[in-house]
Design an enzyme around this catalytic site. Sequence first.
Site, PDB file in Angstrom:
ATOM      1  N   HIS A  97     -21.436 -47.539 -28.555  1.00 58.19           N
ATOM      2  CA  HIS A  97     -21.676 -46.212 -29.121  1.00 58.19           C
ATOM      3  C   HIS A  97     -20.572 -45.878 -30.118  1.00 58.19           C
ATOM      4  CE1 HIS A  97     -19.138 -45.690 -25.579  1.00 58.19           C
ATOM      5  NE2 HIS A  97     -18.577 -44.688 -26.232  1.00 58.19           N
ATOM      6  N   PHE A  98     -20.934 -45.017 -31.034  1.00 60.30           N
ATOM      7  CA  PHE A  98     -19.983 -44.497 -32.014  1.00 60.30           C
ATOM      8  C   PHE A  98     -19.847 -42.997 -31.794  1.00 60.30           C
ATOM      9  CE2 PHE A  98     -21.872 -48.267 -33.810  1.00 60.30           C
ATOM     10  CZ  PHE A  98     -20.797 -48.932 -34.363  1.00 60.30           C
TER      11      PHE A  98
HETATM   12  P1  AMP Z   1     -15.874 -43.953 -24.741  1.00 60.26           P
HETATM   13  O1  AMP Z   1     -14.614 -43.485 -24.056  1.00 60.26           O
HETATM   14  O2  AMP Z   1     -15.692 -44.284 -26.180  1.00 60.26           O
HETATM   15  O3  AMP Z   1     -16.525 -45.080 -23.962  1.00 60.26           O
HETATM   16  O4  AMP Z   1     -16.845 -42.698 -24.749  1.00 60.26           O
HETATM   17  C1  AMP Z   1     -17.731 -42.416 -23.749  1.00 60.26           C
HETATM   18  C2  AMP Z   1     -18.166 -41.023 -23.957  1.00 60.26           C
HETATM   19  O5  AMP Z   1     -19.375 -40.798 -23.235  1.00 60.26           O
HETATM   20  C3  AMP Z   1     -17.188 -39.959 -23.471  1.00 60.26           C
HETATM   21  O6  AMP Z   1     -16.770 -39.155 -24.573  1.00 60.26           O
HETATM   22  C4  AMP Z   1     -17.990 -39.151 -22.446  1.00 60.26           C
HETATM   23  O7  AMP Z   1     -17.728 -37.774 -22.504  1.00 60.26           O
HETATM   24  C5  AMP Z   1     -19.413 -39.459 -22.827  1.00 60.26           C
HETATM   25  N1  AMP Z   1     -20.382 -39.370 -21.749  1.00 60.26           N
HETATM   26  C6  AMP Z   1     -20.292 -39.886 -20.505  1.00 60.26           C
HETATM   27  N2  AMP Z   1     -21.401 -39.604 -19.798  1.00 60.26           N
HETATM   28  C7  AMP Z   1     -22.214 -38.901 -20.615  1.00 60.26           C
HETATM   29  C8  AMP Z   1     -23.505 -38.311 -20.478  1.00 60.26           C
HETATM   30  N3  AMP Z   1     -24.190 -38.392 -19.327  1.00 60.26           N
HETATM   31  N4  AMP Z   1     -24.051 -37.647 -21.526  1.00 60.26           N
HETATM   32  C9  AMP Z   1     -23.359 -37.558 -22.692  1.00 60.26           C
HETATM   33  N5  AMP Z   1     -22.135 -38.100 -22.894  1.00 60.26           N
HETATM   34  C10 AMP Z   1     -21.568 -38.754 -21.868  1.00 60.26           C
END
Ligand code: AMP
Length: 130
Positions: A97-98
Site C-alpha cells: 500500500h501507498f
Molecule cells: P504501514 O505502517 O505503512 O504498514 O501502514 C499501515 C496502515 O494501515 C496504518 O497507517 C494503519 O492505520 C492502517 N490500517 C490498519 N488497519 C486498517 C483498517 N482496518 N482500515 C484502514 N486502515 C487501516
Amino acid sequence: MCIFCKIINNEIPSYKVYEDEYVLAILDISQVCDGHTLILPKKHYDNFLDADLQTINRCMNVIKILSNKYKKILNSKGFNILNNTNEIAGQTVFHLHFHLIPRYDENDEIDISFNRKKPFDLAKIHEILK
Ligand code: AMP
Ligand code: ZN
C-alpha cells in the site's frame, strides 16, 4: 487472509474513496491528517519488492487522480506519498500500500524528516552502487 484482503472482499468495513478493477483506495483508520488515504492493489503482494511494475503503475495512477481531487476538494497545499517496505521501514500491514498524506500547513505536526547527521562517504557508496 490479510486485513487488507478482507477489506477488498468487503469482510471488514472501510471508507472507500476510489475503486476500480485493480486498485482500491480507503481512508486510513488512524488519520494523521484529513484525507490520509491508503492506495492498495486488489491482488495481494506482501510489499513493494514483490509487486510487478504494472501493479505499481496502477497504484501510482490512482495516487495522481486522488491528489488532484484532494487539492481541489480539500484545498491541500501539498502531499507526502509514502510506502513502507518491510518491518525495518515501518511496514505494519503486509499487503502493498501507498500512503497519500495531504499537507495543509507548516504547523500540522506531521514530521517526516531525515537525520543527515551521520557521517557518510559519498564516493564509497557511489563506488558500490554505480
Ligand atoms: P504501514 O505502517 O505503512 O504498514 O501502514 C499501515 C496502515 O494501515 C496504518 O497507517 C494503519 O492505520 C492502517 N490500517 C490498519 N488497519 C486498517 C483498517 N482496518 N482500515 C484502514 N486502515 C487501516
Ligand atoms: Zn492482502
